[in-house]
Motif scaffolding. Structure first.
Motif, short mmCIF file in Angstrom:
data_model
loop_
_atom_site.label_atom_id
_atom_site.label_comp_id
_atom_site.label_asym_id
_atom_site.label_seq_id
_atom_site.Cartn_x
_atom_site.Cartn_y
_atom_site.Cartn_z
N ILE A 165 -5.73 -7.60 -5.16
CA ILE A 165 -6.71 -6.52 -5.26
C ILE A 165 -6.70 -5.75 -3.94
O ILE A 165 -6.65 -6.34 -2.86
CB ILE A 165 -8.12 -7.06 -5.54
N SER A 166 -6.73 -4.45 -4.02
CA SER A 166 -6.69 -3.60 -2.82
C SER A 166 -7.94 -3.77 -1.96
O SER A 166 -9.05 -3.90 -2.48
CB SER A 166 -6.55 -2.13 -3.23
N ARG A 167 -7.75 -3.73 -0.65
CA ARG A 167 -8.86 -3.81 0.29
C ARG A 167 -9.92 -2.74 0.00
O ARG A 167 -11.10 -2.92 0.31
CB ARG A 167 -8.31 -3.62 1.71
N HIS B 55 -6.67 -7.58 -0.35
CA HIS B 55 -5.52 -7.40 0.54
C HIS B 55 -5.36 -5.96 1.02
O HIS B 55 -5.55 -5.02 0.24
CB HIS B 55 -4.22 -7.78 -0.18
N HIS B 56 -4.97 -5.80 2.27
CA HIS B 56 -4.43 -4.52 2.71
C HIS B 56 -3.13 -4.28 1.93
O HIS B 56 -2.44 -5.24 1.56
CB HIS B 56 -4.15 -4.53 4.21
N PRO B 57 -2.74 -3.04 1.67
CA PRO B 57 -1.56 -2.78 0.84
C PRO B 57 -0.27 -3.45 1.31
O PRO B 57 0.54 -3.86 0.49
CB PRO B 57 -1.44 -1.25 0.88
N ALA B 58 -0.08 -3.59 2.62
CA ALA B 58 1.16 -4.20 3.13
C ALA B 58 1.07 -5.71 3.28
O ALA B 58 2.08 -6.37 3.54
CB ALA B 58 1.53 -3.57 4.47
N GLU B 59 -0.11 -6.26 3.10
CA GLU B 59 -0.35 -7.66 3.44
C GLU B 59 0.35 -8.65 2.52
O GLU B 59 0.89 -9.67 2.98
CB GLU B 59 -1.86 -7.92 3.45
N ALA B 60 0.33 -8.39 1.23
CA ALA B 60 0.95 -9.33 0.29
C ALA B 60 2.45 -9.44 0.52
O ALA B 60 3.04 -10.52 0.39
CB ALA B 60 0.66 -8.93 -1.15
N ALA B 61 3.09 -8.33 0.86
CA ALA B 61 4.53 -8.38 1.14
C ALA B 61 4.80 -9.25 2.36
O ALA B 61 5.79 -10.01 2.40
CB ALA B 61 5.07 -6.97 1.36
N GLU B 62 3.94 -9.18 3.36
CA GLU B 62 4.08 -10.03 4.54
C GLU B 62 3.93 -11.50 4.15
O GLU B 62 4.69 -12.35 4.63
CB GLU B 62 3.04 -9.64 5.58
N THR C 122 5.35 3.26 -5.67
CA THR C 122 5.69 2.62 -4.39
C THR C 122 5.38 3.51 -3.20
O THR C 122 5.74 3.19 -2.07
CB THR C 122 7.18 2.23 -4.35
N GLU C 123 4.72 4.63 -3.43
CA GLU C 123 4.38 5.55 -2.35
C GLU C 123 3.31 4.91 -1.44
O GLU C 123 2.21 4.60 -1.90
CB GLU C 123 3.86 6.85 -2.93
N PRO C 124 3.63 4.67 -0.16
CA PRO C 124 2.67 3.97 0.71
C PRO C 124 1.30 4.63 0.77
O PRO C 124 0.27 3.93 0.85
CB PRO C 124 3.36 3.99 2.08
N SER C 125 1.26 5.96 0.73
CA SER C 125 -0.03 6.65 0.84
C SER C 125 -0.87 6.51 -0.42
O SER C 125 -2.06 6.85 -0.40
CB SER C 125 0.19 8.13 1.16
N VAL C 126 -0.30 6.01 -1.50
CA VAL C 126 -1.04 5.85 -2.77
C VAL C 126 -1.45 4.40 -3.00
O VAL C 126 -2.42 4.13 -3.72
CB VAL C 126 -0.18 6.37 -3.95
N LEU C 127 -0.75 3.44 -2.39
CA LEU C 127 -0.98 2.03 -2.69
C LEU C 127 -2.44 1.63 -2.53
O LEU C 127 -3.00 0.90 -3.35
CB LEU C 127 -0.09 1.14 -1.82
N GLY C 128 -3.09 2.11 -1.47
CA GLY C 128 -4.47 1.72 -1.24
C GLY C 128 -5.46 2.29 -2.23
O GLY C 128 -6.60 1.83 -2.32
N ALA C 129 -5.05 3.30 -2.98
CA ALA C 129 -5.94 3.90 -3.99
C ALA C 129 -5.92 3.13 -5.30
O ALA C 129 -6.79 3.32 -6.14
CB ALA C 129 -5.54 5.35 -4.24
N SER C 130 -4.91 2.28 -5.48
CA SER C 130 -4.81 1.49 -6.70
C SER C 130 -5.74 0.28 -6.60
O SER C 130 -5.83 -0.36 -5.55
CB SER C 130 -3.36 1.02 -6.89
N HIS D 123 -5.36 -2.58 -8.14
CA HIS D 123 -4.51 -3.77 -8.08
C HIS D 123 -3.10 -3.39 -7.66
O HIS D 123 -2.61 -2.30 -8.00
CB HIS D 123 -4.45 -4.47 -9.44
N LEU D 124 -2.45 -4.32 -6.98
CA LEU D 124 -1.07 -4.17 -6.54
C LEU D 124 -0.26 -5.35 -7.07
O LEU D 124 -0.79 -6.45 -7.23
CB LEU D 124 -0.97 -4.12 -5.03
N LEU D 125 1.02 -5.13 -7.31
CA LEU D 125 1.91 -6.21 -7.71
C LEU D 125 3.03 -6.29 -6.69
O LEU D 125 3.74 -5.33 -6.45
CB LEU D 125 2.51 -5.97 -9.10
N THR D 126 3.18 -7.46 -6.09
CA THR D 126 4.23 -7.71 -5.10
C THR D 126 5.25 -8.66 -5.71
O THR D 126 4.89 -9.72 -6.24
CB THR D 126 3.64 -8.29 -3.81
N VAL D 127 6.52 -8.27 -5.65
CA VAL D 127 7.61 -9.02 -6.28
C VAL D 127 8.65 -9.36 -5.22
O VAL D 127 9.02 -8.51 -4.41
CB VAL D 127 8.26 -8.21 -7.40
#
Length: 264
Positions: free
Chosen positions: A141-143, A191-198, A247-255, A257-261
């Motif tokens: 879930i987005s921050r 999660h912050h948008p980049a956090e799950a990938a980390e 996958t646009e970084p500037s849009v990820l935080g507006a979603s 939910h995010l899916l990290t694969v």
């Protein structure tokens, strides 16, 4: 975990995914997951699979689905789905041999593991039980989800809601005050948008990508969104639009939910 059990014991999760923003979440998750699935009849472990919203279509497509969830009500419901084996279990300690599955889906556990070490354990377990070369897909879930939801639904006038959102943004830990409405959710990690990938990379996964599941589509008024999703041409137009910025970084935080694969 008591709050989690109490929240999901209400039995409303399945209905949430049948209309409006919930249905959009379901359709987009299915669409994204299909890009990475091995060919059926491969085995899939659905970790935190709840009542089987995803297990249902996976089994219908010929996959061998094993669902594990910590909520007894969920396991009972999922067990009734043809082709799905379901059991009580913990994402941090899966009862499966190394490399047992061709694909792991983890929609839910990362929401409710508030401690970083617990989320890391869930990622490691998902990677462990997938055979080399297979994929793990995990939802977060987005921050900013509660902030956007509050703006969308006019909830920021409530001092308790506004204070809760302030804590969400500062810490990622979402704790609704005692006695708050059901739709303020339960204890959750955002999660912050980049956090799950980390987290995925730290668990040893490679070729990691993060996608906006609903993008900005979830902010369309509920009735209008539901009508669009029920009409085939309107649904395809909407899904096409969301793919353009998934996958646009500037849009990820507006979603919401995010899916990290990532690849095992």
């Amino acid at each position: 975990m008591d709050g989690l059990q109490e929240y999901y014991a209400r039995g409303e999760e399945d209905a949430r995914l049948r209309a409006g923003a919930g249905l959009l979440e379901l359709l987009r998750t299915e669409e994204l997951v299909r890009r990475y699935l091995p060919e059926a009849p491969a085995s899939v472990v659905d970790i935190g699979g709840a009542t089987g919203a995803h297990a249902r279509w996976l089994a219908r497509d010929g996959y061998q689905v094993y669902l594990v969830d910590p909520v007894e009500l969920h396991v009972s419901a999922a067990s009734a789905i043809p082709g799905v084996r379901a059991t009580l279990g913990d994402a941090r300690a899966l009862d499966a041999e190394d490399g047992s599955y061709g694909f792991a889906l983890m929609c839910g556990p990362l929401y409710h593991l508030l401690a970083a070490e617990d989320r890391a354990a869930a990622w490691r377990e998902a990677r462990r039980v997938v055979r080399p070369g297979g994929h793990v897909a995990a939802a977060t879930i987005s921050r900013f989800a509660a902030l956007h939801d509050g703006l969308h639904r006019g909830l920021l006038a409530d001092n308790g809601f506004r204070e809760m959102v302030g804590r969400d943004l500062a810490t990622g830990v979402h704790r609704p005050p005692e006695g708050s409405p059901f739709d303020w959710f339960t204890e959750t990690y955002f999660h912050h948008p980049a956090e799950a990938a980390e987290e995925a990379r730290a668990a040893g996964l490679t070729e990691v990508s993060t996608f906006a599941i609903e993008g900005t589509g979830w902010l369309i008024p509920h009735a209008e969104l539901d009508a669009r999703l029920r009409e085939e041409r309107e649904r395809e137009r909407l899904l096409w639009a969301l793919r353009q910025t998934e996958t646009e970084p500037s849009v990820l935080g507006a979603s919401a939910h995010l899916l990290t694969v990532g690849r095992s």
